[in-house]
Design an enzyme around this catalytic site. Structure first.
Site, PDB file in Angstrom:
ATOM      1  N   PRO A   9       0.791  -1.228   0.000  1.00 13.13           N
ATOM      2  CA  PRO A   9       0.000   0.000   0.000  1.00 13.13           C
ATOM      3  C   PRO A   9       0.827   1.284   0.000  1.00 13.13           C
ATOM      4  O   PRO A   9       1.812   1.408   0.725  1.00 13.13           O
ATOM      5  CB  PRO A   9      -0.838  -0.099   1.285  1.00 13.13           C
ATOM      6  CG  PRO A   9      -0.241  -1.199   2.074  1.00 13.13           C
ATOM      7  CD  PRO A   9       0.453  -2.110   1.122  1.00 13.13           C
ATOM      8  N   ASN A  73       8.182  -5.487  -1.222  1.00 13.78           N
ATOM      9  CA  ASN A  73       8.105  -4.402  -0.248  1.00 13.78           C
ATOM     10  C   ASN A  73       6.638  -4.353   0.193  1.00 13.78           C
ATOM     11  O   ASN A  73       5.808  -3.727  -0.463  1.00 13.78           O
ATOM     12  CB  ASN A  73       8.523  -3.067  -0.866  1.00 13.78           C
ATOM     13  CG  ASN A  73       8.483  -1.945   0.167  1.00 13.78           C
ATOM     14  OD1 ASN A  73       7.944  -2.131   1.266  1.00 13.78           O
ATOM     15  ND2 ASN A  73       9.044  -0.800  -0.166  1.00 13.78           N
ATOM     16  N   ALA A  76       3.249  -0.985   4.667  1.00 12.67           N
ATOM     17  CA  ALA A  76       2.740  -1.048   6.044  1.00 12.67           C
ATOM     18  C   ALA A  76       2.382  -2.473   6.478  1.00 12.67           C
ATOM     19  O   ALA A  76       2.451  -2.798   7.670  1.00 12.67           O
ATOM     20  CB  ALA A  76       1.524  -0.139   6.180  1.00 12.67           C
ATOM     21  N   ARG A 106      13.398   4.547  12.396  1.00 14.38           N
ATOM     22  CA  ARG A 106      12.129   5.276  12.451  1.00 14.38           C
ATOM     23  C   ARG A 106      11.340   4.865  13.704  1.00 14.38           C
ATOM     24  O   ARG A 106      11.930   4.547  14.720  1.00 14.38           O
ATOM     25  CB  ARG A 106      11.355   5.020  11.159  1.00 14.38           C
ATOM     26  CG  ARG A 106      12.134   5.493   9.919  1.00 14.38           C
ATOM     27  CD  ARG A 106      11.384   5.252   8.635  1.00 14.38           C
ATOM     28  NE  ARG A 106      10.138   6.004   8.621  1.00 14.38           N
ATOM     29  CZ  ARG A 106       9.165   5.814   7.710  1.00 14.38           C
ATOM     30  NH1 ARG A 106       9.316   4.895   6.772  1.00 14.38           N
ATOM     31  NH2 ARG A 106       8.074   6.541   7.771  1.00 14.38           N
TER      32      ARG A 106
END
Ligand code: CA2
Length: 143
Positions: A9, A73, A76, A106
């Site tokens: 997403p 990838n 989320a 992060r």
């Protein structure tokens, strides 16, 4: 060798916001990079992007018997999806996980990855070049 690149997403929104985290390059730049990498290394590289978890699971299942490598990838869904992990395990295709940003530097919740429990390798914080590196890794190991 046939490699399937799967993006989760919001990857289609790259370059539109948060360039400090994801860089200035767009999703279209990513598609160009994949096409160039495929040509340079004489590989078939197909790309699939979806914002929907079940659609990604369906795509992984449909890769069985068709692709020899997966670059994923999950965006989320990296941090939440047991379903994507199980789909990768079910097809047992060699897979490399890619993150454009350095997820380790992060928020805490981005440090854990379900697909990493299956993937051979995770490339993070290398920008779009991480996809190229993942494709080359799979080629060198399996082609
Ligand atoms: O660093 C990565 O590649 C991520 O997989 C990107 C995901 C994030 O949820 C992961 O934790 C790490 C986000 C995808 C793109 O999100 C955008 C946000 C703002 C503007 C454009 C894209």
């Amino acid at each position: 060798m046939k490699i399937l690149v799967i993006n989760g997403p919001n990857i289609n929104m790259l370059g539109i916001r948060e360039p400090d985290i994801y860089g200035k390059q767009t999703f279209s730049d990513l598609l160009d990079l994949l096409a160039r990498t495929a040509k340079e290394h004489a590989l078939t590289v197909d790309q699939f992007q979806s914002n929907h978890e079940g659609v990604i699971v369906d795509k992984i299942q449909s890769a069985y018997g068709v692709y020899n490598g997966i670059v994923i990838n999950p965006a989320a869904y990296t941090h939440t999806s047991v379903a994507i992990l199980d789909a990768l395990k079910s097809v047992a295709i060699p897979a490399v996980e890619v993150h454009i940003s350095n997820v380790d530097s992060r928020e805490e919740f981005r440090r854990f990855s379900y697909p990493a429990l299956y993937c051979e390798k995770t490339i993070k914080g290398k920008g779009l070049d991480g996809y190229r590196q993942a494709i080359i890794y799979l080629k060198e190991k399996y082609a």
